[in-house]
Motif scaffolding. Sequence first.
Motif, PDB file in Angstrom:
ATOM      1  N   VAL A  30      -2.128  -0.021  -6.044  1.00 38.01           N
ATOM      2  CA  VAL A  30      -2.098  -0.421  -4.637  1.00 38.01           C
ATOM      3  C   VAL A  30      -3.049   0.493  -3.867  1.00 38.01           C
ATOM      4  CG1 VAL A  30       0.278  -1.278  -4.757  1.00 38.01           C
ATOM      5  CG2 VAL A  30      -0.146   1.104  -4.076  1.00 38.01           C
ATOM      6  N   PRO A  31      -3.505   0.072  -2.694  1.00 42.08           N
ATOM      7  CA  PRO A  31      -4.369   0.942  -1.887  1.00 42.08           C
ATOM      8  C   PRO A  31      -3.602   2.166  -1.375  1.00 42.08           C
ATOM      9  CG  PRO A  31      -4.495  -1.354  -1.163  1.00 42.08           C
ATOM     10  CD  PRO A  31      -3.342  -1.270  -2.094  1.00 42.08           C
ATOM     11  N   ALA A  42      -0.763   6.012  -6.171  1.00 41.20           N
ATOM     12  CA  ALA A  42      -1.321   4.726  -5.734  1.00 41.20           C
ATOM     13  C   ALA A  42      -2.095   4.073  -6.875  1.00 41.20           C
ATOM     14  CB  ALA A  42      -2.219   4.933  -4.513  1.00 41.20           C
ATOM     15  N   GLU A  89      -3.018   4.699   1.753  1.00 39.62           N
ATOM     16  CA  GLU A  89      -3.197   4.872   3.196  1.00 39.62           C
ATOM     17  C   GLU A  89      -2.742   6.276   3.561  1.00 39.62           C
ATOM     18  OE1 GLU A  89      -1.070   3.386   7.241  1.00 39.62           O
ATOM     19  OE2 GLU A  89      -1.941   1.781   6.016  1.00 39.62           O
ATOM     20  N   LYS A 105       0.873  -1.175   0.000  1.00 45.16           N
ATOM     21  CA  LYS A 105       0.000   0.000   0.000  1.00 45.16           C
ATOM     22  C   LYS A 105       0.908   1.221   0.000  1.00 45.16           C
ATOM     23  CE  LYS A 105      -0.257  -0.416   5.017  1.00 45.16           C
ATOM     24  NZ  LYS A 105      -1.106  -0.771   6.168  1.00 45.16           N
TER      25      LYS A 105
END
Length: 271
Positions: free
Chosen positions: A83-84, A78, A86, A45
């Motif tokens: 990817v996530p 991201a 955060e 992430k």
Amino acid sequence: MNMLRRTWFTGLLAAVTLLAGCAVTPPPASPPTPQARAALAPDGKLRVGVYSGSPTSMVTDKNGKLTGVAYELGRELARWLNVPLELVEYKRIAEVLEAMKNGEVDFTFTNATEARARDMNFTLPLVSLELGYLVPAGSPLQSASEIDRVGIKVGVSQGSTSQGVLTRTYKQAQVVPVPTLKAASEQLAARKFDAFATNKGILYEMADGLPGARVLDGRWGLENLAIAIPKGREAGLSYLSSFALTVRRDGTLQSAIDRAGLRGTAEPAMR
């Protein structure tokens, strides 16, 4: 016949809408290599370090939506990496930098100074901001050249570049470190100091919430802001540099600047 025409038109409209949506958010020019993805988002992430109150980092717009250059560029990277995201929020920039140094965040957007380059790697500068002063309503001060005088107190963000530079530069004015931008606004309104110093993007944002407050004419320096990642992530630098150039050229960066209401920009140090 009319029904067929409506059906055809509806289908055409849907197709055009879909194409328009694709045009707004095009895919990355090329997918990252596994090595680049692992370097830029090692935990699977992208941890983006931000602090609230600065348009260059993260602010809330009039509709209650999050925006800010670091936040929006992090969200876009991201997406590129698939990817996530955060979001890791701190109270001030010094805490973001410490988190970057310790590898607790993967990405931020900040002033690319020589001192900071010891702990992180930067892309080319993407935004240049004037450094200036905010004074409260009724202040007799009119320009940046009037600040360094006996009896003048200047607030700065604790641990910031401004604190270090102005402490070394002033011959007569006194530097007063403040823990957060919120505290800075409160203390400026209460006349705890005569002016607050940082980049003009933050100063104009603060002025919006302080009736009668003014950003003084003139500047005491420039910040050259760039994307930053921790040291030791060199395998991702080539991909990150491509990302930086792309968002600058395709309007993504300018759109983020506009949405954040970032003011006080100057010509970037590099093109």
